[in-house]
Design a protein around this motif. Structure first.
Motif, short mmCIF file in Angstrom:
data_model
loop_
_atom_site.label_atom_id
_atom_site.label_comp_id
_atom_site.label_asym_id
_atom_site.label_seq_id
_atom_site.Cartn_x
_atom_site.Cartn_y
_atom_site.Cartn_z
N LEU A 31 0.84 -1.20 0.00
CA LEU A 31 0.00 0.00 0.00
C LEU A 31 0.87 1.25 0.00
N HIS A 32 1.97 1.21 0.73
CA HIS A 32 2.93 2.32 0.73
C HIS A 32 3.42 2.59 -0.70
N ILE A 33 3.80 1.55 -1.42
CA ILE A 33 4.32 1.71 -2.77
C ILE A 33 3.25 2.31 -3.69
N LYS A 34 2.01 1.88 -3.53
CA LYS A 34 0.93 2.35 -4.40
C LYS A 34 0.45 3.76 -4.06
N THR A 35 0.62 4.18 -2.80
CA THR A 35 0.09 5.48 -2.38
C THR A 35 1.17 6.54 -2.13
N GLY A 36 2.39 6.10 -1.87
CA GLY A 36 3.43 7.05 -1.48
C GLY A 36 3.36 7.43 -0.02
N LEU B 140 -6.31 10.10 2.34
CA LEU B 140 -7.50 9.28 2.17
C LEU B 140 -7.85 9.10 0.70
N ALA B 141 -7.70 10.16 -0.08
CA ALA B 141 -8.00 10.07 -1.51
C ALA B 141 -7.06 9.09 -2.20
N ARG B 142 -5.79 9.11 -1.84
CA ARG B 142 -4.83 8.16 -2.43
C ARG B 142 -5.19 6.72 -2.07
N ILE B 143 -5.53 6.52 -0.81
CA ILE B 143 -5.89 5.17 -0.35
C ILE B 143 -7.17 4.70 -1.04
N THR C 265 -14.98 5.01 -2.87
CA THR C 265 -15.12 6.44 -2.63
C THR C 265 -14.60 6.79 -1.23
N LEU C 266 -14.37 8.08 -1.03
CA LEU C 266 -14.00 8.53 0.32
C LEU C 266 -15.11 8.19 1.32
N ILE C 267 -16.34 8.34 0.88
CA ILE C 267 -17.48 8.03 1.76
C ILE C 267 -17.42 6.58 2.21
#
Length: 81
Positions: free
Chosen positions: A36-41, A62-65, A72-74
């Motif tokens: 997840l770190h690699i995919k989101t930074g 949150l948007a990156r995750i 969605t963020l929701i």
């Protein structure tokens, strides 16, 4: 002072629920925190702190995750029972 204590209690509950949601979505995709770190930074330690409810998370994080999870963020913020 009562409002401050109530706010702190609700914030703690919210952060725990959010962390739980993020962990569940990550595991659903069979991702490690490192992946997840690699995919989101977002560094792995930060992801760990977020998942355990020990760190405030920014909307940008949150948007990156959410993007990696394809939700969605929701959806990330929903309270599940």
């Amino acid at each position: 002072m009562h409002y401050k204590k109530q706010f702190e209690k609700e914030l703690k509950e919210f952060l725990l629920q959010l962390g739980h949601n993020i962990r569940n979505h990550r595991k659903r995709l069979n991702l490690t925190q490192e992946e997840l770190h690699i995919k989101t930074g977002i560094c792995q330690k930060t992801i760990s702190l977020i998942e355990n409810g020990h760190m405030n998370v920014t909307i940008k994080q949150l948007a990156r995750i959410a993007s990696v999870f394809n939700v969605t963020l929701i959806e990330l913020l929903k309270k599940y029972r």
